[in-house]
Design a protein around this motif. Structure first.
Motif, PDB file in Angstrom:
ATOM      1  N   VAL A 183      -5.273 119.419 -65.577  1.00 41.55           N
ATOM      2  CA  VAL A 183      -4.994 118.244 -66.399  1.00 41.55           C
ATOM      3  C   VAL A 183      -5.406 116.971 -65.648  1.00 41.55           C
ATOM      4  O   VAL A 183      -5.179 116.846 -64.445  1.00 41.55           O
ATOM      5  CB  VAL A 183      -3.495 118.183 -66.757  1.00 41.55           C
ATOM      6  N   TYR A 184      -5.996 116.024 -66.373  1.00 45.79           N
ATOM      7  CA  TYR A 184      -6.440 114.770 -65.755  1.00 45.79           C
ATOM      8  C   TYR A 184      -6.315 113.646 -66.763  1.00 45.79           C
ATOM      9  O   TYR A 184      -6.174 113.877 -67.973  1.00 45.79           O
ATOM     10  CB  TYR A 184      -7.894 114.895 -65.276  1.00 45.79           C
ATOM     11  N   GLY A 185      -6.356 112.423 -66.275  1.00 47.00           N
ATOM     12  CA  GLY A 185      -6.319 111.261 -67.157  1.00 47.00           C
ATOM     13  C   GLY A 185      -5.571 110.108 -66.506  1.00 47.00           C
ATOM     14  O   GLY A 185      -5.116 110.190 -65.361  1.00 47.00           O
ATOM     15  N   PRO A 186      -5.425 108.985 -67.239  1.00 47.96           N
ATOM     16  CA  PRO A 186      -4.726 107.810 -66.705  1.00 47.96           C
ATOM     17  C   PRO A 186      -3.313 108.149 -66.254  1.00 47.96           C
ATOM     18  O   PRO A 186      -2.656 109.010 -66.826  1.00 47.96           O
ATOM     19  CB  PRO A 186      -4.713 106.856 -67.910  1.00 47.96           C
ATOM     20  N   TRP A 187      -2.868 107.450 -65.214  1.00 50.27           N
ATOM     21  CA  TRP A 187      -1.557 107.669 -64.596  1.00 50.27           C
ATOM     22  C   TRP A 187      -1.459 109.042 -63.909  1.00 50.27           C
ATOM     23  O   TRP A 187      -0.381 109.582 -63.721  1.00 50.27           O
ATOM     24  CB  TRP A 187      -0.411 107.475 -65.606  1.00 50.27           C
ATOM     25  N   GLY A 188      -2.616 109.577 -63.536  1.00 51.14           N
ATOM     26  CA  GLY A 188      -2.655 110.896 -62.906  1.00 51.14           C
ATOM     27  C   GLY A 188      -2.102 110.909 -61.496  1.00 51.14           C
ATOM     28  O   GLY A 188      -1.760 109.879 -60.921  1.00 51.14           O
ATOM     29  N   LEU A 202     -15.099 104.563 -54.897  1.00 53.87           N
ATOM     30  CA  LEU A 202     -14.959 103.105 -54.982  1.00 53.87           C
ATOM     31  C   LEU A 202     -14.781 102.465 -53.606  1.00 53.87           C
ATOM     32  O   LEU A 202     -15.178 101.313 -53.394  1.00 53.87           O
ATOM     33  CB  LEU A 202     -13.783 102.737 -55.892  1.00 53.87           C
ATOM     34  N   ASN A 203     -14.211 103.221 -52.666  1.00 55.36           N
ATOM     35  CA  ASN A 203     -14.017 102.697 -51.301  1.00 55.36           C
ATOM     36  C   ASN A 203     -15.180 103.012 -50.375  1.00 55.36           C
ATOM     37  O   ASN A 203     -15.161 102.627 -49.203  1.00 55.36           O
ATOM     38  CB  ASN A 203     -12.727 103.267 -50.704  1.00 55.36           C
ATOM     39  N   GLY A 204     -16.176 103.728 -50.887  1.00 55.74           N
ATOM     40  CA  GLY A 204     -17.320 104.107 -50.051  1.00 55.74           C
ATOM     41  C   GLY A 204     -16.975 105.129 -48.986  1.00 55.74           C
ATOM     42  O   GLY A 204     -17.651 105.220 -47.949  1.00 55.74           O
ATOM     43  N   GLU A 205     -15.940 105.924 -49.228  1.00 55.37           N
ATOM     44  CA  GLU A 205     -15.498 106.942 -48.277  1.00 55.37           C
ATOM     45  C   GLU A 205     -15.963 108.324 -48.722  1.00 55.37           C
ATOM     46  O   GLU A 205     -16.105 108.575 -49.928  1.00 55.37           O
ATOM     47  CB  GLU A 205     -13.975 106.928 -48.153  1.00 55.37           C
ATOM     48  N   VAL A 324     -12.987 110.859 -68.145  1.00 57.14           N
ATOM     49  CA  VAL A 324     -13.204 110.206 -66.859  1.00 57.14           C
ATOM     50  C   VAL A 324     -13.329 108.700 -67.036  1.00 57.14           C
ATOM     51  O   VAL A 324     -12.795 107.917 -66.231  1.00 57.14           O
ATOM     52  CB  VAL A 324     -14.454 110.787 -66.156  1.00 57.14           C
ATOM     53  N   LYS A 325     -13.994 108.271 -68.097  1.00 53.15           N
ATOM     54  CA  LYS A 325     -14.123 106.836 -68.366  1.00 53.15           C
ATOM     55  C   LYS A 325     -12.755 106.184 -68.507  1.00 53.15           C
ATOM     56  O   LYS A 325     -12.491 105.113 -67.939  1.00 53.15           O
ATOM     57  CB  LYS A 325     -14.939 106.624 -69.642  1.00 53.15           C
ATOM     58  N   ALA A 326     -11.847 106.847 -69.224  1.00 52.23           N
ATOM     59  CA  ALA A 326     -10.503 106.305 -69.417  1.00 52.23           C
ATOM     60  C   ALA A 326      -9.741 106.249 -68.096  1.00 52.23           C
ATOM     61  O   ALA A 326      -9.026 105.280 -67.819  1.00 52.23           O
ATOM     62  CB  ALA A 326      -9.741 107.145 -70.438  1.00 52.23           C
ATOM     63  N   PHE A 327      -9.893 107.285 -67.272  1.00 48.39           N
ATOM     64  CA  PHE A 327      -9.171 107.287 -65.996  1.00 48.39           C
ATOM     65  C   PHE A 327      -9.682 106.188 -65.069  1.00 48.39           C
ATOM     66  O   PHE A 327      -8.892 105.462 -64.460  1.00 48.39           O
ATOM     67  CB  PHE A 327      -9.287 108.634 -65.276  1.00 48.39           C
ATOM     68  N   VAL A 328     -10.989 106.074 -64.919  1.00 46.37           N
ATOM     69  CA  VAL A 328     -11.551 105.081 -64.001  1.00 46.37           C
ATOM     70  C   VAL A 328     -11.181 103.668 -64.455  1.00 46.37           C
ATOM     71  O   VAL A 328     -10.864 102.804 -63.626  1.00 46.37           O
ATOM     72  CB  VAL A 328     -13.076 105.248 -63.869  1.00 46.37           C
ATOM     73  N   TYR A 334      -5.135  99.269 -62.544  1.00 54.84           N
ATOM     74  CA  TYR A 334      -3.870  99.449 -61.838  1.00 54.84           C
ATOM     75  C   TYR A 334      -3.959  98.970 -60.392  1.00 54.84           C
ATOM     76  O   TYR A 334      -3.034  98.331 -59.875  1.00 54.84           O
ATOM     77  CB  TYR A 334      -3.446 100.919 -61.878  1.00 54.84           C
ATOM     78  N   TYR A 335      -5.086  99.276 -59.738  1.00 53.92           N
ATOM     79  CA  TYR A 335      -5.247  98.919 -58.329  1.00 53.92           C
ATOM     80  C   TYR A 335      -6.050  97.638 -58.120  1.00 53.92           C
ATOM     81  O   TYR A 335      -6.301  97.234 -56.969  1.00 53.92           O
ATOM     82  CB  TYR A 335      -5.883 100.076 -57.561  1.00 53.92           C
TER      83      TYR A 335
END
Length: 337
Positions: A183-188, A202-205, A324-328, A334-335
């Protein structure tokens, strides 16, 4: 107004299910231990959003605390219990196995005892696709034997299914077990691949990709999953008069009002395609650290969700690009990225 008790209400899936039920006019009582397995601030925020609805009550307590759980159940007298709370995570079970025994075995027993005493109209309990273990015949369907768990986490969930069957038989307690598929999605959850990959990209790690990327998963979007659970609430199993009364594809027990249902997207997706979808949404390429298969992991999962469709008329259908679009988008918001 029907009252539903959800254990794990501050969790990823519990939050989404509670929100859906509240939106549909249910009264929801949430019970959650708010453990520090991952960032408690995320759990607190989920509960705070739910508490904006006056029909939601939050109680903080551990599943192992029978006195607290029992007192809440007897006070609220829910008609339905959805048991989602558990010590989650395949990999963490290698580090802290006792947490799984305490939460997933003792905790599930406590929930079933409350359900028995209340005589609820339907007990729904979370299992996992991990119970299919070493099975190789795919897609996985509910009537397959699932006797080869590869982690203690999977073993505790398989035990929950057996425990619940015995209670359903002994006390005529209508029980549905559902097996989730990735299961995946926002607020995961931050310990899951999508969260880790998005954060790393996103952090280049570097991101760790196991089994050299030759992994396949049946990724299930959280909104699809909780819609499936919501519909199953109204489909409480009934003890069959005889085995001949059970439909060919039904997992209904011949000895109890009990069944197990897969909830999955019914699509086997290559892990590297999932990574590419995340890269596309993040707008940059991942630094990939290819790793061997991790102990206890399986190379592939794939759900046969025919039974869910037969019971509810519903089939999960959100594709990975959309999910994935919704999660990102949620992660960036959020961050503040």
């Amino acid at each position: 107004m029907r009252t539903v008790l959800i254990t794990g209400s501050a969790g990823f899936i519990g939050y989404h299910l509670a929100k859906l039920l509240l939106d549909e006019g249910f009264r929801v009582v949430g019970y959650d231990g708010l453990t520090d397995y991952y960032d408690v601030r995320l759990k607190d925020r989920r509960h705070q959003m739910l508490l904006q609805n006056q029909q939601f009550r939050a109680e903080v307590g551990m599943l192992e605390d029978m006195e607290r759980l029992h007192a809440l159940a007897m006070e609220e007298k829910p008609e339905v219990i959805v048991h989602l709370a558990a010590q989650a995570g395949v990999r963490y079970s290698l580090e802290n196995p006792r947490a799984y025994v305490d939460a997933n075995l003792v905790g599930a027993f406590n929930v079933m005892e409350c359900a028995r005493e209340l005589g609820v109209s339907h007990l729904l309990m979370a299992s996992t696709s991990s119970v299919y273990g070493a099975n190789t015949e795919m897609p996985f369907h509910e009537r397959q034997q699932a006797d080869t768990p590869l982690t203690l986490y999977a073993a505790t969930k398989k035990a929950n299914e057996a425990m619940a069957h015995s209670y359903a038989h002994l006390w005529n307690l209508p029980t549905t077990m559902f097996r989730f598929f990735t299961v995946y999605g926002p607020w995961g959850r931050p310990d899951m691949a999508l969260f880790k990959f998005t954060r790393g990209i996103l952090n280049g790690e570097p991101i760790d990709i196991y089994n050299e990327g030759e992994m396949y998963r049946d990724f299930t979007y959280v909104a699809d999953l909780v819609r499936g659970i919501r519909l199953l609430i109204d489909r409480a199993p009934e003890r069959p008069a005889s085995p001949e009364d059970i439909a060919p594809h039904d997992s209904l027990s011949p000895a109890a009002p009990w069944r197990v249902v897969n909830i999955g997207n019914s699509e086997k997706v290559r892990l590297m395609d999932f990574v590419e979808a995340i890269e596309a949404e993040c707008g940059r390429e991942a630094v990939k650290n290819f790793m061997p298969m991790q102990k206890g992991d399986v190379p592939a999962t794939w759900a046969d969700a025919t039974l869910l469709k037969q019971l509810t008329g519903y089939a999960p259908q959100t594709g990975i690009r959309e999910g994935v679009k919704a999660f990102v988008a949620w992660y960036r918001d959020y961050y503040g990225v």
